[in-house]
Scaffold this motif. Structure first.
Motif, PDB file in Angstrom:
ATOM      1  N   ARG A   1      49.204  42.824   7.838  1.00  0.00           N
ATOM      2  CA  ARG A   1      48.711  41.497   8.268  1.00  0.00           C
ATOM      3  C   ARG A   1      47.483  40.875   8.267  1.00  0.00           C
ATOM      4  NH1 ARG A   1      51.216  43.330  14.071  1.00  0.00           N
ATOM      5  NH2 ARG A   1      51.050  40.986  14.314  1.00  0.00           N
ATOM      6  N   LEU A   2      46.000  41.807   7.949  1.00  0.00           N
ATOM      7  CA  LEU A   2      44.981  41.552   8.093  1.00  0.00           C
ATOM      8  C   LEU A   2      44.803  40.588   6.903  1.00  0.00           C
ATOM      9  CD1 LEU A   2      41.977  41.120   8.965  1.00  0.00           C
ATOM     10  CD2 LEU A   2      41.343  43.110   8.229  1.00  0.00           C
ATOM     11  N   LEU A   3      45.250  41.204   5.650  1.00  0.00           N
ATOM     12  CA  LEU A   3      45.690  40.023   4.679  1.00  0.00           C
ATOM     13  C   LEU A   3      45.652  39.272   4.434  1.00  0.00           C
ATOM     14  CD1 LEU A   3      45.311  43.312   2.396  1.00  0.00           C
ATOM     15  CD2 LEU A   3      43.128  41.922   2.795  1.00  0.00           C
ATOM     16  N   TRP A   4      46.985  38.588   5.409  1.00  0.00           N
ATOM     17  CA  TRP A   4      48.106  37.661   5.134  1.00  0.00           C
ATOM     18  C   TRP A   4      47.242  36.714   6.283  1.00  0.00           C
ATOM     19  CZ3 TRP A   4      51.789  35.501   3.126  1.00  0.00           C
ATOM     20  CH2 TRP A   4      52.311  34.304   3.855  1.00  0.00           C
ATOM     21  N   GLN A   5      46.052  37.412   7.296  1.00  0.00           N
ATOM     22  CA  GLN A   5      45.182  36.358   8.450  1.00  0.00           C
ATOM     23  C   GLN A   5      44.356  36.101   7.742  1.00  0.00           C
ATOM     24  OE1 GLN A   5      44.574  39.207  11.714  1.00  0.00           O
ATOM     25  NE2 GLN A   5      44.616  37.002  13.061  1.00  0.00           N
ATOM     26  N   LEU A   6      43.633  36.183   6.789  1.00  0.00           N
ATOM     27  CA  LEU A   6      42.216  35.866   5.925  1.00  0.00           C
ATOM     28  C   LEU A   6      43.031  35.393   5.144  1.00  0.00           C
ATOM     29  CD1 LEU A   6      41.338  39.396   5.250  1.00  0.00           C
ATOM     30  CD2 LEU A   6      39.995  36.929   6.478  1.00  0.00           C
ATOM     31  N   VAL A   7      43.804  35.208   4.190  1.00  0.00           N
ATOM     32  CA  VAL A   7      44.419  34.553   2.949  1.00  0.00           C
ATOM     33  C   VAL A   7      44.561  32.777   3.504  1.00  0.00           C
ATOM     34  CG1 VAL A   7      46.508  33.378   1.270  1.00  0.00           C
ATOM     35  CG2 VAL A   7      45.242  35.464   1.831  1.00  0.00           C
ATOM     36  N   MET A   8      45.150  32.947   4.721  1.00  0.00           N
ATOM     37  CA  MET A   8      45.999  31.909   5.076  1.00  0.00           C
ATOM     38  C   MET A   8      44.643  31.328   5.729  1.00  0.00           C
ATOM     39  SD  MET A   8      48.493  31.615   4.616  1.00  0.00           S
ATOM     40  CE  MET A   8      48.938  30.197   5.663  1.00  0.00           C
ATOM     41  N   LEU A   9      43.286  32.292   7.000  1.00  0.00           N
ATOM     42  CA  LEU A   9      42.408  31.193   7.004  1.00  0.00           C
ATOM     43  C   LEU A   9      41.380  30.438   5.877  1.00  0.00           C
ATOM     44  CD1 LEU A   9      39.740  30.803   9.042  1.00  0.00           C
ATOM     45  CD2 LEU A   9      39.451  32.726   8.773  1.00  0.00           C
ATOM     46  N   GLU A  10      41.749  31.253   4.997  1.00  0.00           N
ATOM     47  CA  GLU A  10      40.961  30.706   3.473  1.00  0.00           C
ATOM     48  C   GLU A  10      41.665  29.048   3.371  1.00  0.00           C
ATOM     49  OE1 GLU A  10      39.154  30.088  -0.430  1.00  0.00           O
ATOM     50  OE2 GLU A  10      38.514  31.766   1.454  1.00  0.00           O
ATOM     51  N   LYS A  11      42.942  29.277   3.419  1.00  0.00           N
ATOM     52  CA  LYS A  11      43.279  28.029   2.740  1.00  0.00           C
ATOM     53  C   LYS A  11      43.435  27.306   3.829  1.00  0.00           C
ATOM     54  CE  LYS A  11      46.910  30.377   0.213  1.00  0.00           C
ATOM     55  NZ  LYS A  11      46.522  29.371  -1.451  1.00  0.00           N
ATOM     56  N   SER A  12      43.028  26.919   4.993  1.00  0.00           N
ATOM     57  CA  SER A  12      42.877  26.033   6.025  1.00  0.00           C
ATOM     58  C   SER A  12      41.322  25.886   5.954  1.00  0.00           C
ATOM     59  CB  SER A  12      43.047  26.473   7.393  1.00  0.00           C
ATOM     60  OG  SER A  12      44.347  27.123   7.660  1.00  0.00           O
ATOM     61  N   LEU A  13      40.113  26.994   5.182  1.00  0.00           N
ATOM     62  CA  LEU A  13      38.911  26.911   5.764  1.00  0.00           C
ATOM     63  C   LEU A  13      39.030  25.322   4.574  1.00  0.00           C
ATOM     64  CD1 LEU A  13      37.391  30.218   6.071  1.00  0.00           C
ATOM     65  CD2 LEU A  13      37.381  27.800   7.924  1.00  0.00           C
ATOM     66  N   ALA A  14      39.761  25.814   2.840  1.00  0.00           N
ATOM     67  CA  ALA A  14      39.307  24.835   2.108  1.00  0.00           C
ATOM     68  C   ALA A  14      39.745  23.755   2.548  1.00  0.00           C
ATOM     69  CB  ALA A  14      39.783  25.506   1.603  1.00  0.00           C
ATOM     70  N   ARG A  15      41.071  23.147   2.494  1.00  0.00           N
ATOM     71  CA  ARG A  15      41.983  21.854   3.399  1.00  0.00           C
ATOM     72  C   ARG A  15      41.271  20.866   4.313  1.00  0.00           C
ATOM     73  NH1 ARG A  15      45.544  21.339   5.492  1.00  0.00           N
ATOM     74  NH2 ARG A  15      46.083  18.952   4.901  1.00  0.00           N
ATOM     75  N   LEU A  16      40.609  21.941   5.493  1.00  0.00           N
ATOM     76  CA  LEU A  16      39.893  21.041   6.808  1.00  0.00           C
ATOM     77  C   LEU A  16      38.573  20.595   6.436  1.00  0.00           C
ATOM     78  CD1 LEU A  16      40.933  23.030  10.025  1.00  0.00           C
ATOM     79  CD2 LEU A  16      41.812  20.901   8.637  1.00  0.00           C
ATOM     80  N   PHE A  17      38.032  21.605   5.561  1.00  0.00           N
ATOM     81  CA  PHE A  17      36.362  21.678   5.422  1.00  0.00           C
ATOM     82  C   PHE A  17      35.716  21.400   4.516  1.00  0.00           C
ATOM     83  CE2 PHE A  17      37.406  24.353   9.650  1.00  0.00           C
ATOM     84  CZ  PHE A  17      37.618  22.733   9.958  1.00  0.00           C
ATOM     85  N   GLY A  18      36.264  21.497   3.312  1.00  0.00           N
ATOM     86  CA  GLY A  18      36.587  21.183   2.012  1.00  0.00           C
ATOM     87  C   GLY A  18      35.202  22.092   1.251  1.00  0.00           C
ATOM     88  N   LEU A  19      35.233  23.365   1.771  1.00  0.00           N
ATOM     89  CA  LEU A  19      34.822  24.988   1.306  1.00  0.00           C
ATOM     90  C   LEU A  19      34.977  25.180   0.277  1.00  0.00           C
ATOM     91  CD1 LEU A  19      34.427  26.044   5.187  1.00  0.00           C
ATOM     92  CD2 LEU A  19      32.583  25.243   3.585  1.00  0.00           C
TER      93      LEU A  19
END
Length: 631
Positions: A613-631
């Motif tokens: 569950r932690l890894l799933w959280q981190l993967v989904m956070l990664e994708k949102s950060l990339a989409r929202l902030f271009g990181l």
């Protein structure tokens, strides 16, 4: 169901470029594939994307009164619109359409802001009052429909049904809010009082916000709240009869539509109850659909098939692979903010299946929150009984020591995983429940954060939100307090966000009859023994539905949508988990200890711990950060 967006200049009535409103509504076009509209006047622009449900020919929006002194853009359904319309007509109002949207305009003209108390439904709308130079934002009582807003540097306030609608405006600054990252890491979703994009706010469930030109932006006002402060004194038989009556009325009111209508059917108590009452009310076979899995332990189609046969529904089943992780990017796009409830994957699939045959589908959402159906409710109820028996001076050191000494056995059968139970019993009820609803515990989060992240949080701890909600709840019993917190935090933040985004992703309107506010208020007045009896939650609801449903459907263990995310991160997604600790968006934030993430991924792959569950959280956070902030 629809998508709304708009711009309101709150300082001075600057012109609004209609093309800018169009860009905002185009960003949420999936919410309304049947049409679009924009209305502008000095200082105001309202936009709409329409999914046609009621009055297909005459309900176009934004909708204005003939003199354009009132204009509304509306997302949702007002189920009692015909009743309210008759009352307004008796007072002299004349209607030009058969839509529920027009009822909002006339209701506001007749009763002002008090009109919201007369609307039974799921809704988010923005109503412009030209005479008052004001924009009124409104969200339904339980938060079924979303509404986000943000102030901009040019003195305007923008709003939209989804974050991507706001992001389409070029003046919205994109900076991450680290407190929302902490909230997300704790819960697996970003709650309604937070947003990953700093400066963006979400109108809360049961709230309104009045914006008046020339005046500072005030605080949202709560017009409805669930209360557990009272208890019903009716007999069990009378309560059963009242419950069935309320459920029947809620289901029937949500069957009004000018388009094909059906239901999700999992074979559990909640969806089966909805289907049973739909079949009772319908003169033709109810259209139902079920998603099954190609892993027998996760599949519930046999139960759904039984209910479908019992009520002679027009039933469709589709078997999908449990390894449906190919939807990750689709989920990240539609949620905008990170969302780690993995049941979103099968929810998307069942919405996709339903949309092939219907435009509206009824679901069973809400019963677990209303009637104490989650296992954590039973654990909390039992734990509070034990806390009451053992003095705090004995309980805290005793269970605290046991919790620290007992091994963390993720691999063991559930009954042997006592570490978290001991630690929760050492805490008071609110702290324990706040920990139980979380995904990543506070201690583990602290190990994942860099010193810079810890400093930026400045003492903010996600669990404090739950603790405060429980301690301040209008309630009489610890179980009341837990349910109140779930209804005001978990329900709108997780369950309803999931259903809204996944249904809207495919242009489907989902309706939740078990979230009828009168039904929820009834449930909140039930004695605890009518909610939890022995080891069974939803006691009264199950007893009331015995006349409709088989015993093994009513009393079988709850399953829900399950996805094998732990197995994914030991197999096909192992590379994605490792990449998070490398040159990723998370790495570029400098908020996370990449070595700690790498260790968690390695321990998970090796079977030394279950960090799925932690890894799933981190993967989904990664994708949102990339989409929202271009990181």
């Amino acid at each position: 169901m629809c998508g709304i967006a708009g711009i309101f200049h709150i300082e001075t009535a600057k012109p609004v470029d209609p093309a800018r409103v169009v860009r905002m509504t185009d960003a949420i076009a999936h919410r309304g594939p049947d049409g679009s509209g924009v209305w502008t006047a000095p200082g105001i622009g309202l936009g709409h994307r329409r999914l046609s449900i009621i009055d297909l020919g005459g309900g176009a929006q934004p909708m204005a009164t003939p003199d354009e002194s009132l204009v509304v853009t509306f997302n949702g359904e007002i189920y009692n619109f015909a009743e309210v319309r008759r009352e307004l007509e008796a007072k002299g109002h004349r209607f030009r359409t058969g839509s529920d949207t027009e009822v909002i305009l006339h209701g506001y003209r007749q009763w002002g802001e008090d009109c919201v108390h007369r609307f039974d439904g799921m809704f988010a709308f923005a109503l412009y009052d030209a005479h008052a130079n004001a924009l009124w934002l409104v969200r339904d009582r339980l938060g079924v429909k979303p509404l986000l807003y943000a102030p901009l540097s040019d003195g305007s306030i923008i709003f939209a049904s989804e974050l991507k609608g706001l992001l389409a405006h070029p003046l919205l600054r994109r900076e991450p809010d680290v407190t929302a990252i902490e909230d997300y890491m704790a819960y697996g979703y970003v709650p309604d009082d937070a947003c990953l994009v700093a400066g963006v706010r979400k109108l809360g469930a049961g709230e309104t916000l009045r914006l008046v030109r020339g005046q500072p932006v005030g605080k949202a006002q709560r017009y409805w709240n669930i209360s557990f402060a009272d208890r019903s004194s009716n007999s069990p038989q009378a309560l059963e009869e009242e419950l069935v009556s309320l459920m029947r009325a809620a289901v029937r009111s949500r069957m009004v539509a000018d388009v094909p209508l059906g239901a999700f059917l999992s074979g559990g108590v909640d969806s089966s109850s909805v289907v049973a009452l739909m079949a009772e009310a319908s003169g033709q076979a109810v259209k139902t659909c079920t998603i099954g899995f190609d892993v027998a332990a996760l599949d519930e189609t046999a139960y759904a098939d039984r209910i479908a046969r019992r009520f002679a529904t027009d039933h469709r089943t589709r078997i999908v692979s449990a390894d449906d992780y190919g939807l990750i990017d689709t989920l990240a796009y539609h949620f905008d903010e990170p969302f780690a409830d993995a049941s979103a994957l099968p929810t998307y699939r069942v919405c996709e299946l339903a949309r092939e045959n219907v435009t509206v589908a009824l679901s069973g959402d809400g019963a677990d929150e209303a009637f104490a159906g989650y296992r954590r409710h039973r654990f909390q109820h039992q734990g509070e009984k034990l806390r009451a028996l053992i003095p705090e001076a004995v309980r805290r050191p005793l269970f605290g020591t046991l919790g620290r000494l007992y091994p963390k056995a993720d691999w063991a059968p559930r009954g042997l995983r006592a570490k978290s139970t001991f630690l929760e019993l050492a805490q008071d009820g609110a702290e324990a429940y706040a920990a139980s609803v979380g995904v990543t515990p506070h201690a583990l989060r602290q190990k994942l954060y860099t010193p810079g992240m810890a400093a930026a949080l400045a003492g903010h701890r996600a669990e404090d939100r739950y603790v405060a909600a429980m301690r301040n709840a209008p309630a009489r019993d610890p179980l009341d307090r837990a349910q109140y917190a779930d209804m005001t935090i978990w329900l709108p933040g997780d369950i309803l966000t999931k259903t809204d985004r996944m249904s809207m992703a495919v242009g489907l309107e989902a309706r939740e009859p078990l979230l009828d506010h009168r039904l929820m208020a009834f449930a909140a007045r039930l004695p605890v023994g009518q909610r939890i009896r022995g080891n069974s939650g939803k006691y009264l609801m199950k007893k009331a539905m015995e006349a409709y449903l088989p015993q093994d459907i009513l009393y079988r263990p709850k399953m829900g949508f399950v996805t094998p995310i732990s197995e994914w991160f030991r197999g096909p997604l192992a590379g994605q988990a490792s990449a998070v600790a490398g040159g990723s968006a998370i790495a570029r934030t400098d908020l996370f200890d990449l070595k700690a993430i790498a260790r968690a991924a390695a321990d998970h792959r090796a079977g030394l711990a279950d960090h799925g569950r932690l890894l799933w959280q981190l993967v989904m956070l990664e994708k949102s950060l990339a989409r929202l902030f271009g990181l």
